[in-house]
Design a protein around this motif. Sequence first.
Motif, mmCIF file in Angstrom:
data_model
loop_
_atom_site.group_PDB
_atom_site.id
_atom_site.type_symbol
_atom_site.label_atom_id
_atom_site.label_comp_id
_atom_site.label_asym_id
_atom_site.label_seq_id
_atom_site.Cartn_x
_atom_site.Cartn_y
_atom_site.Cartn_z
ATOM 1 N N ARG A 192 34.731 -18.603 12.737
ATOM 2 C CA ARG A 192 34.034 -17.571 11.974
ATOM 3 C C ARG A 192 32.594 -17.940 11.639
ATOM 4 O O ARG A 192 31.781 -17.078 11.320
ATOM 5 N N GLY A 193 32.307 -19.241 11.639
ATOM 6 C CA GLY A 193 30.977 -19.687 11.249
ATOM 7 C C GLY A 193 30.843 -19.928 9.769
ATOM 8 O O GLY A 193 29.748 -20.190 9.270
ATOM 9 N N ARG A 194 31.940 -19.860 8.995
ATOM 10 C CA ARG A 194 31.881 -20.156 7.571
ATOM 11 C C ARG A 194 33.282 -20.535 7.074
ATOM 12 O O ARG A 194 34.293 -20.276 7.713
ATOM 13 N N PHE A 195 33.303 -21.173 5.875
ATOM 14 C CA PHE A 195 34.552 -21.702 5.320
ATOM 15 C C PHE A 195 35.218 -20.779 4.300
ATOM 16 O O PHE A 195 36.349 -21.021 3.906
ATOM 17 N N LYS A 196 34.490 -19.769 3.816
ATOM 18 C CA LYS A 196 34.945 -18.955 2.677
ATOM 19 C C LYS A 196 35.219 -19.860 1.479
ATOM 20 O O LYS A 196 36.263 -19.805 0.829
ATOM 21 N N ALA A 197 34.253 -20.710 1.174
ATOM 22 C CA ALA A 197 34.337 -21.619 0.033
ATOM 23 C C ALA A 197 32.931 -21.867 -0.492
ATOM 24 O O ALA A 197 31.969 -21.881 0.277
ATOM 25 N N ILE A 198 32.816 -22.033 -1.794
ATOM 26 C CA ILE A 198 31.527 -22.380 -2.391
ATOM 27 C C ILE A 198 31.688 -23.644 -3.222
ATOM 28 O O ILE A 198 32.787 -23.987 -3.670
ATOM 29 N N GLY A 199 30.580 -24.333 -3.414
ATOM 30 C CA GLY A 199 30.561 -25.507 -4.274
ATOM 31 C C GLY A 199 29.908 -25.178 -5.602
ATOM 32 O O GLY A 199 29.011 -24.342 -5.680
ATOM 33 N N VAL A 200 30.376 -25.844 -6.651
ATOM 34 C CA VAL A 200 29.757 -25.726 -7.986
ATOM 35 C C VAL A 200 29.386 -27.123 -8.452
ATOM 36 O O VAL A 200 30.236 -28.014 -8.496
ATOM 37 N N ALA A 201 28.114 -27.314 -8.772
ATOM 38 C CA ALA A 201 27.640 -28.606 -9.273
ATOM 39 C C ALA A 201 27.253 -28.446 -10.734
ATOM 40 O O ALA A 201 26.589 -27.471 -11.108
ATOM 41 N N MET A 202 27.679 -29.399 -11.577
ATOM 42 C CA MET A 202 27.413 -29.297 -13.005
ATOM 43 C C MET A 202 27.329 -30.679 -13.638
ATOM 44 O O MET A 202 27.792 -31.669 -13.066
ATOM 45 N N ILE B 264 33.236 -17.847 -12.399
ATOM 46 C CA ILE B 264 33.027 -18.123 -10.976
ATOM 47 C C ILE B 264 34.356 -18.139 -10.231
ATOM 48 O O ILE B 264 34.507 -17.507 -9.178
ATOM 49 N N THR B 265 35.335 -18.873 -10.765
ATOM 50 C CA THR B 265 36.608 -19.027 -10.052
ATOM 51 C C THR B 265 37.386 -17.713 -9.977
ATOM 52 O O THR B 265 38.036 -17.434 -8.966
ATOM 53 N N LYS B 266 37.308 -16.895 -11.024
ATOM 54 C CA LYS B 266 37.997 -15.599 -10.984
ATOM 55 C C LYS B 266 37.374 -14.680 -9.942
ATOM 56 O O LYS B 266 38.079 -14.018 -9.172
ATOM 57 N N ALA B 267 36.038 -14.648 -9.909
ATOM 58 C CA ALA B 267 35.368 -13.805 -8.917
ATOM 59 C C ALA B 267 35.631 -14.322 -7.509
ATOM 60 O O ALA B 267 35.808 -13.540 -6.563
ATOM 61 N N ALA B 268 35.651 -15.642 -7.340
ATOM 62 C CA ALA B 268 35.937 -16.230 -6.029
ATOM 63 C C ALA B 268 37.348 -15.880 -5.570
ATOM 64 O O ALA B 268 37.572 -15.543 -4.402
ATOM 65 N N SER B 269 38.296 -15.947 -6.489
ATOM 66 C CA SER B 269 39.682 -15.623 -6.151
ATOM 67 C C SER B 269 39.819 -14.178 -5.688
ATOM 68 O O SER B 269 40.584 -13.882 -4.771
ATOM 69 N N ASP B 270 39.052 -13.282 -6.311
ATOM 70 C CA ASP B 270 39.118 -11.865 -5.929
ATOM 71 C C ASP B 270 38.733 -11.649 -4.469
ATOM 72 O O ASP B 270 39.194 -10.696 -3.838
ATOM 73 N N LEU B 271 37.872 -12.511 -3.937
ATOM 74 C CA LEU B 271 37.422 -12.379 -2.547
ATOM 75 C C LEU B 271 38.009 -13.453 -1.638
ATOM 76 O O LEU B 271 37.516 -13.687 -0.536
ATOM 77 N N ASP B 272 39.070 -14.124 -2.130
ATOM 78 C CA ASP B 272 39.764 -15.152 -1.345
ATOM 79 C C ASP B 272 38.854 -16.314 -0.969
ATOM 80 O O ASP B 272 38.962 -16.869 0.131
ATOM 81 N N TYR B 273 37.945 -16.670 -1.858
ATOM 82 C CA TYR B 273 37.109 -17.855 -1.678
ATOM 83 C C TYR B 273 37.719 -19.025 -2.435
ATOM 84 O O TYR B 273 38.346 -18.843 -3.489
ATOM 85 N N ALA B 274 37.540 -20.211 -1.908
ATOM 86 C CA ALA B 274 37.897 -21.438 -2.619
ATOM 87 C C ALA B 274 36.655 -21.984 -3.319
ATOM 88 O O ALA B 274 35.530 -21.649 -2.967
ATOM 89 N N VAL B 275 36.886 -22.825 -4.345
ATOM 90 C CA VAL B 275 35.791 -23.406 -5.114
ATOM 91 C C VAL B 275 35.949 -24.925 -5.142
ATOM 92 O O VAL B 275 37.018 -25.440 -5.466
ATOM 93 N N THR B 276 34.883 -25.630 -4.772
ATOM 94 C CA THR B 276 34.844 -27.097 -4.836
ATOM 95 C C THR B 276 33.847 -27.508 -5.918
ATOM 96 O O THR B 276 32.721 -27.002 -5.940
ATOM 97 N N ILE B 277 34.263 -28.402 -6.808
ATOM 98 C CA ILE B 277 33.415 -28.808 -7.931
ATOM 99 C C ILE B 277 32.944 -30.243 -7.741
ATOM 100 O O ILE B 277 33.731 -31.121 -7.366
#
Length: 329
Positions: free
Chosen positions: A53-63, A78-91
């Motif tokens: 696909r050319g992408r992972f459907k995941a975003i990173g969060v740095a804090m 962030i995580t709720k909105a990501a879940s709505d679009l089937d994205y994973a979140v890496t912190i």
Amino acid sequence: MQDIAREAGVSSKTVSRVSNGSDSVRPATRDMVLAVMDRLGYRPNFAARALKRGRFKAIGVAMFDIVATGNLLTLEGITKAASDLDYAVTITMMGKGQQRSLAAVVERMKNLPVDGVIVILEQMLPDVGTFVPPAGMEVLLVTSAQSTTMSTIDEDQYGCSTMVTNYFLDRGHRTVHFVSGPEESLDSHFREQGWIDALARRGVVAPPVIRGDWSADSGFNAGLELAHVKDCTAIYAANDNEAYGVMQGLAAAGKRVPDDVSVIGVDDVLRNLIPRLTLTSVKMNFGAVGRRAFRMVARAIEDPQRSRPTRELIPGVLVERSSVRDLTR
């Protein structure tokens, strides 16, 4: 995949389409294939999917700090909105002892399966004004600071302070004392600047800042100190923990809130913790910032050609209780 196709009685292409989330498979067929996948213990190969696909459907969060109230609520958004679009979140955490720069954060994220990065910028990093995100990696900052190369979003920290300061002055208070957060905090910096400018626009010179550290104890000490400042009638604390501490410090020094001194805080996070809460506060919608931050990044990932840096500030809402006295009455 062939075992799943054989068990489900479909082609390997159909199994592949289900695995990749394609909408071209009939719901009944998709449910049957998913049931077989579950029964056989199949897990999709996300790396292979990303290559295709050319992408992972995941975003990173740095804090910097995951347990701070505002950060935690922003992360929840962030995580709720990501879940709505089937994205994973890496912190990832920007801990002490690590190189702290946007370049270093994004370089770490480039080695992880993510398509974009949200940086919750609590403290200023040295390259905020110069960093240019690499091609193929969308980077968004949660901050009131401006950037010409990255989109930013935040609660309106500056506007929050002008609202509070004017609220006090409109009710007859001649000046407003400010209890800040930590000196390195960007949120505290913008709140302090908003307070200074609001006073200046009304012809009032800002009194000395009382430095706090977001804690109720630092607020308590500030309350004790300000209780002995002549003609101190209004105190604006940079967060609710400090504001509640200020109220307790004033009480310990024999001052009554709001009869003798009025107090306002920021965040409105004590309403479910303190019974019969009297503190007037500015409610900040951290969750909305998190949800909006994710959607901005996801939109840029899906359509990079239309992506360009934007800046959004979400205003706070004053929640009036009974910690402010109107001196005009």
